[in-house]
Every structure is written in structure tokens, then in C-alpha cells.
Design an enzyme around this catalytic site. Structure first.
Site, short mmCIF file in Angstrom:
data_model
loop_
_atom_site.label_atom_id
_atom_site.label_comp_id
_atom_site.label_asym_id
_atom_site.label_seq_id
_atom_site.Cartn_x
_atom_site.Cartn_y
_atom_site.Cartn_z
CE LYS A 17 35.09 35.75 43.36
NZ LYS A 17 36.00 34.58 43.34
CG ASP A 148 31.20 34.42 43.99
OD1 ASP A 148 31.51 33.86 45.06
OD2 ASP A 148 31.67 34.08 42.88
#
Length: 337
Positions: A17, A148
């Protein structure tokens, strides 16, 4: 712990990401910072395979494999063991061997360890046939392991709030093209970057407001206009990352000079993400960075892409349950547009 010649295994592919926007708020009593971030999953993948074994173990290969721990601290192993503990009384699970093919930079601000943990959760749920362990339960386990990880279960583009673990998908049609630069020999500890951010703010006497998502970035993503997105990119941790690793300033400047539409440090760094307008621009920038930029690994990627997905399930000798939902872990809920 299998019989016959065919080993039961599940393989999951999971992306890294970048944070298109990262607003860091005040330090909370629990030691975390209040965050508002816009996560964006990109096509740089790790592959995680799990299979039954006599004992728990992790084995890592790939370009970044040597930098990944294979002891009890490995986050994929922690995730698998945590899911095993929370499986419920009637579900039987065996230890697993975890094989990671590592292509997401380590300690690079792209959540590589969290990605592997998300992949391990999805793979082990499938391997162990935990039908009762639905998406909301899996997300709770993910959130307990790292901020995350819930996002990487699902991917796409999404707002992260709280400490980043509360996820709401964002409407973002189309795709963005990226060139990712990971400096040779550079790594940053996330706690150190946050501490440096706090130090710089205290030194400057900055009053820290409550974080909120950028309206300009949300609008740009709805339109998927590259230049608008480029203008709205923001990372409150970038100054701290550059302070700790000054080479990042050179990388950022070089990429922009070579034609990148926008640039920012990804998360806590030190990976730098350059936004370009097309695949052709991505190739041109990659060549330019290789010739004129600081030394580092350069890869091209697009986003958004889905999160952790099963790409191969090899049944063992015993029959396994049918998978009624090939896209699990599935939708998160309402989309913010």
C-alpha cells in the site's frame, strides 16, 4: 501432518500500500497517534503459501527475503497463531509452514509485514476450513495485530481512521500509475519516524489539530484526475522521514525534475511513490531515475488493486469444503464517494 503424495496448501497474493494522504493527529493515551489516512493498494505483491506441518515455521525467499525475520516475531506467523487460538473450541487446526515470496520492500512504508499477516489470515482460514470465522471476526483479529492489516484484507482505496484500523472504502473509478523507488540500504522504523514527527512539531511549537481526510483528495479520486490527485497528495510524516534519511529529499526532487506529476514518501518511508499519467510516463521516469537518480530499486505499479486474494488452493487427500464466495474476505460496507 498430511498423508498421500499431494500436500494440502493455500496460496494468497497480497499487495503493498501507499498512503495518498496521511494526516497525523495528537498522541493518544494508548501511545498511538490519531490518524486520518487514505490507503491505496498497488500492484506490488507478496505471495504467501501455507500448508500443514509438524511444527510452526516461516521460510522467506524473493528480493527482500533476507531482511525478513523467520523467528517468532514474524508477523505472518503471529497472525496464523493468533487465528489458531481464536478458532473456537470445535475447530481443529494443525501447525503450518508459511512460505513467503517477498517483493514488497521491508521497512519501506508499504506495509509489507502487515500484507503478509493479512495473507496468512486469509490462507489459514481457508486451509483450516473456518466457515464460522466470518469477515467481521477476521477484521477484528487483523486490527488487533496491526493498524494496516484490516485494509490489506480488502485493498482498493479506503479511508483509515482511529489509528488506521477503521476502514471505509472510497469511490475511485479508473487507475493511477506509479513509479516506486526504494533506496539502497535505507530503512526507517515506524516508531522512530512518529517520534521525530512529534519532536519537529514540538520544536516548531505547532498545535496539532484533529486529523481529517482531505476533501481535495477525495474529489480528485472521484474524478481520477492524475494532476488533481498529484496536487492533493499529503503525508504529515514526510518531513520526519526526510529528517532521518536526507537522501529522500534528493530522490523526491530528482523524480519531480524528471517529469513526475506528484511525489511523496509512502507512509513512514523510506519508499518514495511518484505519480505519473500513463504507463509510457512510468517507463520514461523509471529509466530517468535509474540513470540520474540516487541508487535504489525502481518498480512500476498501478492502483487501486484488490487486497489479499486466494490464487491457488491445492486440496489434500481429505475432501475440503466448497468456497461459496471466491472474493472473500468481501466488502467492508458503505462506500464513501
Amino acid at each position: 501432518m498430511t498423508t498421500g503424495t499431494q500436500a494440502h496448501s493455500v496460496t494468497v497474493r497480497v499487495p503493498g500500500k501507499i498512503n495518498l494522504g496521511l494526516s497525523v493527529g495528537p498522541l493518544r493515551e494508548d501511545g498511538y497517534h490519531e490518524l486520518s489516512t487514505i490507503y491505496h493498494a498497488v500492484s506490488l505483491y507478496d505471495t504467501v503459501t501455507v500448508q500443514p506441518a509438524e511444527r510452526w515455521s516461516v521460510h522467506v525467499t524473493g528480493p527482500w527475503g533476507e531482511r525478513v525475520p523467520t523467528d517468532e516475531s514474524n508477523l505472518a506467523l503471529v497472525a496464523a497463531k493468533t487465528l489458531a487460538k481464536r478458532r473456537g473450541r470445535r475447530a481443529k487446526v494443525d501447525p503450518v509452514r508459511i512460505d513467503i515470496d517477498k517483493h514488497i520492500p521491508v521497512a519501506g512504508g508499504m506495509a509489507g509485514g502487515s500484507a503478509d499477516a493479512a495473507a496468512a489470515l486469509v490462507a489459514c482460514r481457508e486451509l483450516w476450513g473456518l466457515d464460522h470465522f466470518e469477515n467481521d471476526l477476521l477484521e477484528l483479529v487483523a486490527a488487533s495485530l496491526g493498524s494496516d492489516i484490516p485494509f490489506l484484507l480488502h485493498g482498493g482505496t479506503a479511508i483509515g481512521s482511529g489509528r488506521g484500523e477503521q476502514i471505509t472504502p472510497v469511490l475511485a473509478r479508473g487507475e493511477l500509475h506509479w513509479v516506486l523507488w526504494a533506496g539502497e540500504g535505507l530503512s526507517l522504523s515506524t516508531p522512530e519516524v512518529y517520534a521525530e514527527c512529534d519532536r519537529l512539531r514540538a520544536e516548531a511549537g505547532v498545535e496539532v489539530p484533529a486529523p481529517e481526510p482531505s476533501g481535495a483528495l477525495m474529489t480528485a479520486l472521484r474524478r481520477m484526475d492524475t494532476d488533481e490527485v498529484a496536487d492533493a497528495l499529503r503525508n504529515d510524516l514526510q518531513e520526519a522521514a526526510v529528517s532521518l534519511q536526507p537522501a529522500l529529499a534528493e530522490a523526491l526532487a530528482t523524480g519531480l525534475d524528471l517529469g513526475a506529476r506528484g511525489a511523496l514518501v509512502s507512509g513512514s518511508g523510506p519508499t518514495v511513490a511518484f505519480l505519473v499519467g500513463s504507463q509510457t510516463e512510468a517507463i520514461d521516469l523509471s529509466v530517468g531515475l535509474a540513470a540520474n537518480g540516487p541508487t535504489g530499486d525502481i518498480v512500476r505499479a498501478v492502483g487501486p488493486v484488490p487486497g489479499a486474494q486466494i490464487v491457488h488452493h491445492r486440496p489434500g487427500p481429505e475432501p475440503t469444503r466448497p468456497r461459496s464466495d471466491p472474493d472473500r474476505p468481501g466488502p467492508l460496507g458503505p462506500v464513501v464517494g
